[in-house]
Design an enzyme around this catalytic site. Structure first.
Site, PDB file in Angstrom:
ATOM      1  N   GLU A  18      44.697 -30.605   9.493  1.00 18.08           N
ATOM      2  CA  GLU A  18      44.619 -30.091   8.124  1.00 18.08           C
ATOM      3  C   GLU A  18      44.358 -28.494   8.068  1.00 18.08           C
ATOM      4  O   GLU A  18      43.555 -27.864   7.139  1.00 18.08           O
ATOM      5  CB  GLU A  18      43.557 -30.972   7.346  1.00 18.08           C
ATOM      6  CG  GLU A  18      43.856 -32.266   7.363  1.00 18.08           C
ATOM      7  CD  GLU A  18      42.966 -33.121   6.628  1.00 18.08           C
ATOM      8  OE1 GLU A  18      42.386 -32.626   5.605  1.00 18.08           O
ATOM      9  OE2 GLU A  18      42.552 -34.228   6.992  1.00 18.08           O
ATOM     10  N   VAL A  26      47.355 -22.360  12.166  1.00 19.63           N
ATOM     11  CA  VAL A  26      48.453 -22.437  11.269  1.00 19.63           C
ATOM     12  C   VAL A  26      49.686 -22.822  12.158  1.00 19.63           C
ATOM     13  O   VAL A  26      49.895 -22.227  13.247  1.00 19.63           O
ATOM     14  CB  VAL A  26      48.605 -21.251  10.561  1.00 19.63           C
ATOM     15  CG1 VAL A  26      49.847 -21.434   9.727  1.00 19.63           C
ATOM     16  CG2 VAL A  26      47.448 -20.827  10.000  1.00 19.63           C
ATOM     17  N   ILE A  27      50.292 -24.097  11.786  1.00 16.48           N
ATOM     18  CA  ILE A  27      51.380 -24.716  12.328  1.00 16.48           C
ATOM     19  C   ILE A  27      52.763 -23.516  11.907  1.00 16.48           C
ATOM     20  O   ILE A  27      52.836 -23.528  10.886  1.00 16.48           O
ATOM     21  CB  ILE A  27      51.887 -25.932  11.876  1.00 16.48           C
ATOM     22  CG1 ILE A  27      50.587 -26.809  12.503  1.00 16.48           C
ATOM     23  CG2 ILE A  27      53.230 -26.327  12.788  1.00 16.48           C
ATOM     24  CD1 ILE A  27      50.542 -28.149  11.757  1.00 16.48           C
ATOM     25  N   ARG A  87      51.486 -40.044 -13.839  1.00 18.68           N
ATOM     26  CA  ARG A  87      50.161 -39.633 -13.930  1.00 18.68           C
ATOM     27  C   ARG A  87      50.070 -38.410 -14.998  1.00 18.68           C
ATOM     28  O   ARG A  87      49.094 -38.541 -15.742  1.00 18.68           O
ATOM     29  CB  ARG A  87      49.749 -39.119 -12.542  1.00 18.68           C
ATOM     30  CG  ARG A  87      48.017 -38.839 -12.619  1.00 18.68           C
ATOM     31  CD  ARG A  87      47.596 -38.524 -11.212  1.00 18.68           C
ATOM     32  NE  ARG A  87      48.339 -37.155 -10.859  1.00 18.68           N
ATOM     33  CZ  ARG A  87      47.880 -36.562  -9.597  1.00 18.68           C
ATOM     34  NH1 ARG A  87      47.025 -36.988  -8.916  1.00 18.68           N
ATOM     35  NH2 ARG A  87      48.639 -35.330  -9.238  1.00 18.68           N
ATOM     36  N   TYR A 111      47.310 -49.668  -0.768  1.00 17.37           N
ATOM     37  CA  TYR A 111      47.547 -48.524  -1.422  1.00 17.37           C
ATOM     38  C   TYR A 111      47.036 -49.001  -2.807  1.00 17.37           C
ATOM     39  O   TYR A 111      47.837 -49.781  -3.650  1.00 17.37           O
ATOM     40  CB  TYR A 111      48.883 -48.003  -1.480  1.00 17.37           C
ATOM     41  CG  TYR A 111      49.064 -46.577  -2.134  1.00 17.37           C
ATOM     42  CD1 TYR A 111      49.327 -45.599  -1.275  1.00 17.37           C
ATOM     43  CD2 TYR A 111      49.049 -46.576  -3.549  1.00 17.37           C
ATOM     44  CE1 TYR A 111      49.377 -44.301  -1.990  1.00 17.37           C
ATOM     45  CE2 TYR A 111      49.112 -45.304  -4.018  1.00 17.37           C
ATOM     46  CZ  TYR A 111      49.363 -44.384  -3.422  1.00 17.37           C
ATOM     47  OH  TYR A 111      49.503 -43.144  -3.906  1.00 17.37           O
TER      48      TYR A 111
END
Length: 555
Positions: free
Chosen positions: A272, A277-278, A409, A470
């Site tokens: 995360e 940093v990827i 939403r 979910y």
């Protein structure tokens, strides 16, 4: 057969700051769904649209001129931005609290500047400068986090920049012999898929955020796509990863398998943005499918449907997409889906002895002859358990609208409706307990606040040992106390998940929203291990403050 071209078309519009995606594509509630929802939670009359962009409040940028000049020297004049729109667009992700604040005009925590690197070396140089200047850095991919993963939290630092990786968007290489593709982190899902399809391949990774989510975000959050039962989760696809950290460069993934100690790739997958940093990810790819098929079945109950999915996966007959909706979610899906007569359809299910019915969506992808064999194996099990075949129409309706949920939403929030999701997973033996615990926690908490909810659930990812759950819930907003209402529901549901033996997140990641339960998830010693990694790779703590790790005083 599903038209797979809908999966490879890049988004034409940038993500709106006040909601999800391109607002011109917003479908809205169908009249039937609106009437049905009004019967459950009351008339949808109150209109609460977002304020105008110019009315969104931000604080003056606190980035000093010396640091700004140093960053500009690294990425160029156009690579450092602090205009109002760009700051607002980077003032968080797409969680319910994020959107509540911005829609009301609150972006006072927005980054002081947004920096756009174009290479690994530029990322490394920006991190070096951030350490020297003492500024926090939030790596920013597609901005789709629904758990506060890109919140501009400064921690102990006065200034903060968002490190937007969208200019690092190349498909670097395809090793066709090894079925490996190397991507830069800012490449979005549709662009990556389109580039692969031109060469005859697919990544096969389609989360609901697919249209805007980035490759780096997939890896950083340990993402799971909707076809994970066939193609696998992203952590199963990561062959190699390159990371720029304040302490230097890390690169893992020399071979497809190794016994050289713990697999350190998985310290990066799901990190995360806290460790580095990827800047490149090499992922396993597949030959592009010849055919894609979706169909629907009906189970008499959620428990009966779950038992069928368990047997499918444990018999090695699971389709690529395995999705089971409970009774309430089935009812809402049928009301919202054009071309399906919800009440008449439910009447048909009752007439056939299936009660309210629970919708099962199954999907296959691959060679036509292979799909035929796999469908036959699955069909045998489905019929042995007495499920009712509904045909292709509901399955194709789901596939057509599979990425549109977040738009609904936005429409509901405009009408003063509280709508939120969470997901978890556990073993098959614990599913009934977990399902009941979370439903009861949400129902009791929100009813106690005077806003009784609809609580819906589906299974969307299956494994030999268990599956995901979910949940989606909808209620009237507690006017004037919307954030407190969200916090109460989130706390109750999170505590119920931990108490029932579930994981606090199956694929949404931790961010700010779930970190209070990380000690419950991995133990205090596990948290200490993560902190030691953080201290080694980011000793000054500039990277993504306030995410993943609980507060030090909390364990």
């Amino acid at each position: 057969m599903n038209d797979s071209s809908t999966l490879v078309t890049p988004a034409e519009q940038p993500m709106t700051w006040s909601g999800w995606g391109d607002p011109t594509l917003r479908p809205g509630l169908s009249p039937r769904a609106e009437a049905h929802l009004a019967r459950w939670i009351g008339p949808l009359e109150r209109h609460t649209p977002p304020v105008a962009l110019e009315d969104v409040r931000t604080s003056p940028s606190r980035l000093d001129d010396t640091t700004r000049a140093a960053l500009t020297a690294i990425v160029g004049q156009e690579g450092v931005r602090d205009d109002h729109r760009t700051r607002v667009e980077h003032a968080g992700g797409k969680s319910y609290p994020d959107l509540l604040r911005r829609r009301r005009g609150d972006a006072v925590a927005a980054p002081d500047a947004i920096v756009y690197p174009r290479s690994h070396d530029e990322v490394a140089a920006v991190l070096e400068q951030a350490v020297e200047s003492g500024i926090a850095v939030v790596p920013f991919g597609g901005g789709t986090s629904v758990v506060g993963g890109v919140e501009p939290e400064r921690g102990p630092f006065d200034s903060l920049i968002a490190l937007d990786l969208s200019h690092m968007d190349r498909l670097v290489d395809i090793d066709e012999e090894s079925l490996l593709a190397t991507f830069e982190p800012g490449m979005r899902g549709p662009e990556a898929e389109a580039a692969l399809r031109r060469r005859g391949y697919t990544l096969g990774h389609f989360p609901q955020s697919y249209v805007y989510a980035s490759i780096g975000g997939y890896v950083a959050t340990r993402s799971a796509g909707q076809a994970s039962s066939g193609y696998g989760r992203i952590d199963e696809k990561v062959h190699a990863v390159r990371l720029a950290t304040p302490a230097g460069e890390l690169s893992f993934g020399r071979a497809p398998a190794t016994a050289a100690g713990p697999d350190l790739r998985h310290a990066v997958v799901g990190s995360e943005g806290l460790l580095g940093v990827i800047t490149e990810a090499t992922l396993r790819v597949h030959h592009a499918p010849e055919q894609e098929v979706h169909e629907a079945w009906a189970a008499p109950s959620f428990a009966a449907g779950a038992e069928v999915l368990r047997e499918l996966v444990q018999s090695d007959a699971a389709p690529d997409v395995c999705r089971l909706s409970d009774e309430d979610e089935t009812r809402v899906f049928l009301q919202q889906t054009e071309g399906l007569k919800g009440s008449g359809f439910r009447g048909y299910l009752k007439l056939r002895g299936y009660g309210e019915g629970c919708l099962v969506i199954l999907g296959w992808s691959g060679r036509s002859d292979g799909i035929a064999l796999r469908r036959a194996a699955a069909t045998r099990i489905l019929r042995e358990h007495g499920l009712l075949r509904l045909g292709a129409k509901p399955g194709e309706a789901w596939a057509h609208g599979r990425f549109s949920g977040p738009y609904l939403r936005d429409d509901l929030m405009d009408r003063g409706v509280f709508v939120e999701t969470l997901e978890t997973s556990t073993t098959w033996s614990r599913i009934p307990t977990l399902y009941t615990a979370v439903r009861d926690a949400l129902t009791d908490t929100l009813t106690g606040l005077g806003t009784p909810p609809i609580v819906m659930c589906h299974i969307s990812h299956v494994y030999e040992s268990g599956c995901s759950l979910y949940f989606t819930w909808i209620a009237r907003q507690d006017v004037g106390r919307e954030l407190e209402q969200w916090q109460a529901a989130k706390q109750a549901a999170g505590d119920a998940i931990i108490g029932a033996g579930g994981t606090i997140t199956h694929h949404h990641a931790v961010g700010t929203d779930h970190r209070r339960w990380m000690t419950d998830e991995v133990g205090s010693l596990g948290v200490a291990m993560l902190r030691s990694l953080k201290d080694t790779l980011d000793p000054t703590g500039i990277l993504n403050p306030g995410k993943l790790l609980p507060d030090p005083d909390a364990g």
